[in-house]
Design a protein around this motif. Structure first.
Motif, PDB file in Angstrom:
ATOM      1  N   THR A  75       0.980  -1.304   0.136  1.00 23.85           N
ATOM      2  CA  THR A  75      -0.158   0.062  -0.196  1.00 23.85           C
ATOM      3  C   THR A  75       0.762   1.155   0.039  1.00 23.85           C
ATOM      4  O   THR A  75       0.627   2.247  -0.679  1.00 23.85           O
ATOM      5  N   LEU A  76       1.841   1.348   0.770  1.00 18.04           N
ATOM      6  CA  LEU A  76       2.462   2.223   1.052  1.00 18.04           C
ATOM      7  C   LEU A  76       3.513   2.659  -0.338  1.00 18.04           C
ATOM      8  O   LEU A  76       3.884   3.812  -0.845  1.00 18.04           O
ATOM      9  N   SER A  77       4.041   1.360  -0.943  1.00 17.61           N
ATOM     10  CA  SER A  77       5.054   1.599  -2.143  1.00 17.61           C
ATOM     11  C   SER A  77       3.859   2.080  -3.430  1.00 17.61           C
ATOM     12  O   SER A  77       4.434   2.892  -4.149  1.00 17.61           O
ATOM     13  N   ASN A  78       2.711   1.730  -3.404  1.00 15.38           N
ATOM     14  CA  ASN A  78       2.050   2.022  -4.559  1.00 15.38           C
ATOM     15  C   ASN A  78       1.470   3.544  -4.368  1.00 15.38           C
ATOM     16  O   ASN A  78       1.403   4.252  -5.275  1.00 15.38           O
ATOM     17  N   LEU A  79       1.235   4.058  -3.219  1.00 16.57           N
ATOM     18  CA  LEU A  79       0.912   5.347  -2.818  1.00 16.57           C
ATOM     19  C   LEU A  79       2.421   6.201  -3.249  1.00 16.57           C
ATOM     20  O   LEU A  79       2.021   7.404  -3.900  1.00 16.57           O
ATOM     21  N   LEU A  80       3.579   5.558  -2.855  1.00 16.40           N
ATOM     22  CA  LEU A  80       4.687   6.350  -3.030  1.00 16.40           C
ATOM     23  C   LEU A  80       4.775   6.922  -4.650  1.00 16.40           C
ATOM     24  O   LEU A  80       4.993   7.783  -5.372  1.00 16.40           O
ATOM     25  N   GLN A  81       4.546   5.570  -5.678  1.00 15.96           N
ATOM     26  CA  GLN A  81       4.729   5.861  -7.049  1.00 15.96           C
ATOM     27  C   GLN A  81       3.612   6.516  -7.473  1.00 15.96           C
ATOM     28  O   GLN A  81       3.742   7.136  -8.542  1.00 15.96           O
ATOM     29  N   SER A  82       2.468   6.511  -7.063  1.00 18.79           N
ATOM     30  CA  SER A  82       1.313   7.319  -7.450  1.00 18.79           C
ATOM     31  C   SER A  82       1.710   9.053  -7.280  1.00 18.79           C
ATOM     32  O   SER A  82       1.559   9.803  -8.285  1.00 18.79           O
ATOM     33  N   ARG A  83       2.185   9.283  -6.076  1.00 19.77           N
ATOM     34  CA  ARG A  83       2.386  10.560  -5.803  1.00 19.77           C
ATOM     35  C   ARG A  83       3.571  11.066  -6.471  1.00 19.77           C
ATOM     36  O   ARG A  83       3.819  11.992  -6.969  1.00 19.77           O
ATOM     37  N   ARG A  84       4.662  10.295  -6.772  1.00 22.34           N
ATOM     38  CA  ARG A  84       5.808  10.508  -7.515  1.00 22.34           C
ATOM     39  C   ARG A  84       5.422  10.876  -9.201  1.00 22.34           C
ATOM     40  O   ARG A  84       5.811  11.850  -9.585  1.00 22.34           O
ATOM     41  N   SER A  85       4.591   9.891  -9.602  1.00 23.71           N
ATOM     42  CA  SER A  85       4.203  10.352 -10.934  1.00 23.71           C
ATOM     43  C   SER A  85       3.456  11.726 -11.049  1.00 23.71           C
ATOM     44  O   SER A  85       3.518  12.211 -11.990  1.00 23.71           O
ATOM     45  N   THR A  86       2.387  11.856  -9.987  1.00 27.73           N
ATOM     46  CA  THR A  86       1.563  12.960  -9.856  1.00 27.73           C
ATOM     47  C   THR A  86       2.588  14.113  -9.983  1.00 27.73           C
ATOM     48  O   THR A  86       2.584  15.225 -10.529  1.00 27.73           O
ATOM     49  N   LEU A  87       3.554  14.427  -9.115  1.00 33.08           N
ATOM     50  CA  LEU A  87       4.413  15.304  -8.829  1.00 33.08           C
ATOM     51  C   LEU A  87       5.174  15.654 -10.277  1.00 33.08           C
ATOM     52  O   LEU A  87       5.550  16.743 -10.369  1.00 33.08           O
ATOM     53  N   ALA A  88       5.808  14.545 -10.712  1.00 31.87           N
ATOM     54  CA  ALA A  88       6.587  14.748 -11.917  1.00 31.87           C
ATOM     55  C   ALA A  88       5.936  15.308 -12.962  1.00 31.87           C
ATOM     56  O   ALA A  88       6.028  16.332 -13.797  1.00 31.87           O
ATOM     57  N   ALA A  89       4.401  14.961 -12.977  1.00 25.86           N
ATOM     58  CA  ALA A  89       3.447  15.484 -14.150  1.00 25.86           C
ATOM     59  C   ALA A  89       3.360  16.924 -13.810  1.00 25.86           C
ATOM     60  O   ALA A  89       3.150  17.808 -14.924  1.00 25.86           O
ATOM     61  N   VAL A  90       2.895  17.375 -12.656  1.00 22.74           N
ATOM     62  CA  VAL A  90       2.602  18.640 -12.445  1.00 22.74           C
ATOM     63  C   VAL A  90       3.531  19.748 -12.555  1.00 22.74           C
ATOM     64  O   VAL A  90       3.529  20.701 -12.889  1.00 22.74           O
ATOM     65  N   ILE A  91       5.005  19.173 -12.372  1.00 28.29           N
ATOM     66  CA  ILE A  91       6.139  20.208 -12.493  1.00 28.29           C
ATOM     67  C   ILE A  91       6.307  20.361 -14.047  1.00 28.29           C
ATOM     68  O   ILE A  91       6.494  21.568 -14.384  1.00 28.29           O
ATOM     69  N   GLY A  92       6.162  19.254 -14.667  1.00 27.31           N
ATOM     70  CA  GLY A  92       6.199  19.319 -16.295  1.00 27.31           C
ATOM     71  C   GLY A  92       4.891  20.397 -16.824  1.00 27.31           C
ATOM     72  O   GLY A  92       5.280  21.383 -17.525  1.00 27.31           O
ATOM     73  N   ALA A  93       3.899  20.267 -16.131  1.00 28.98           N
ATOM     74  CA  ALA A  93       2.725  21.293 -16.595  1.00 28.98           C
ATOM     75  C   ALA A  93       3.077  22.714 -15.969  1.00 28.98           C
ATOM     76  O   ALA A  93       2.809  23.675 -16.998  1.00 28.98           O
ATOM     77  N   ALA A  94       3.530  22.763 -15.043  1.00 33.22           N
ATOM     78  CA  ALA A  94       3.873  24.188 -14.509  1.00 33.22           C
ATOM     79  C   ALA A  94       5.026  25.013 -15.224  1.00 33.22           C
ATOM     80  O   ALA A  94       5.211  26.166 -15.306  1.00 33.22           O
ATOM     81  N   SER A  95       5.716  24.184 -16.030  1.00 31.64           N
ATOM     82  CA  SER A  95       6.976  24.479 -16.704  1.00 31.64           C
ATOM     83  C   SER A  95       6.550  25.323 -18.187  1.00 31.64           C
ATOM     84  O   SER A  95       7.430  25.887 -18.761  1.00 31.64           O
TER      85      SER A  95
END
Length: 330
Positions: free
Chosen positions: A34-54
């Motif tokens: 559960t923790l590993s999946n949540l970590l991957q999900s938040r990593r994917s989301t953060l990487a995506a929004v950094i790209g969007a904000a750029s």
């Protein structure tokens, strides 16, 4: 907000995910599923929004192209998932190893299809709304307990779907007329969620051994272990990287191998001095756990402006000596 804070959080999530992938399940520092999946999900989301904000403010065309590509890729992932369920062995095939859970009955196969959004076991039409709905459903369906763990989508497929869905979500606001301000707000929210995730992972690591918050495993994921009063660090820092190769199309720097004693790469950039203006401040502009790192991850270069870019190795606490500086123009 500054993307540097977001990049720092992303770097830790990348390091934690990389460490998790290299651990066995009997390792006390192996995160729960559960923790590993949540970590991957938040990593994917953060990487995506950094790209969007750029993206530049109002760059609707660029955001729309990214969203369209994500939707097309999500359809491929959903078709792969349907094929995966269809390819599971039926229960009339003998079980090869005593004690294995039974192979899939027709009723269970239909149930799995329904859980993942394929009603009646039919693949159906893929309009944009359904592609998004299936992407939201995939991790929910995979989290439902079944007799055989091999019946759920494999983790690489779940990560593939989650990553493209996060990218889609991050760019949709801009694609439909949203503003840069909204993208920055999304980055702040994702960064705060990532920092909460980092705190949970740190707590897990601290509880995994008697070393507590002094465990050197914290350094492996970019966090500082506590040192006793008067206790010095080891003094070991990453080696300087080999000369980097510049790719002006992909906007990346690549080195042959990760520097010794380094867990990740950091990329920095600096505007060159143009008289009478001095050189600009040094900016952290990209992080990576591989040997390739972007120099525009934190945001685009200013058009027509000259920069120098370079990489350094990072071990979670200390940086090594910088590599060769390369000239680029925005």
């Amino acid at each position: 907000m500054s993307n540097q804070r977001a990049l720092a959080a992303l770097e830790i999530l990348e390091l934690a995910g990389n460490a998790q992938a290299l651990r066995s399940q009997n390792d006390p520092f192996f995160l729960t599923i559960t923790l590993s999946n949540l970590l991957q999900s938040r990593r994917s989301t953060l990487a995506a929004v950094i790209g969007a904000a750029s993206l530049a403010e109002g760059d609707r065309a660029g955001a729309s192209a990214i969203c369209r590509a994500c939707l097309e890729t999500l359809e491929k992932g959903h078709r792969a998932g349907k094929n995966f369920i269809d390819g599971l062995l039926p229960d009339f095939v003998p079980v090869a190893v005593a004690g294995d859970p039974p192979h899939l009955s027709d009723a269970m196969r239909l149930m799995l299809h329904e859980r993942y959004g394929f009603e009646g076991g039919v693949i159906g039409e893929f309009d944009d709304a359904r592609k998004e709905a299936l992407a939201r459903q995939a991790p929910i369906a995979a989290g439902v307990t079944v007799d055989n763990p091999a019946w759920v989508y494999p983790q690489p497929l779940l990560d593939f779907i989650a990553g493209h869905y996060a990218t889609l979500q991050a760019h949709q606001s801009l694609a439909t007329g949203g503003t840069r301000q909204q993208a920055v707000a999304a980055t702040l929210a994702a960064t705060e969620a990532a920092e909460d995730m980092i705190a949970r992972v740190r707590g897990f690591y601290i509880s995994a051994s008697d070393a507590g918050d002094r465990t050197p495993e914290l350094k492996r994921i970019g966090l500082q272990p506590r040192r006793l009063p008067g206790e010095a660090s080891s003094g070991t820092v990453p080696d300087a990287p080999a000369n980097a190769v510049l790719d002006t199309v992909a906007k990346t720097l690549t080195i042959a191998t990760m520097p010794a004693n380094a867990n990740s790469l950091r990329c920095y950039r600096q505007k060159v001095a143009v008289a009478p203006a001095p050189a600009g401040p040094v900016e952290l502009c990209g992080v990576s756990v591989s040997t390739t790192v972007s120099y525009t991850q934190s945001g685009p270069l200013d058009a027509g402006v000259g920069y120098e870019v370079w990489v350094v190795g990072y071990d979670g606490t200390d940086e090594g000596s910088p590599g060769n500086r390369l000239a680029v123009t925005g």
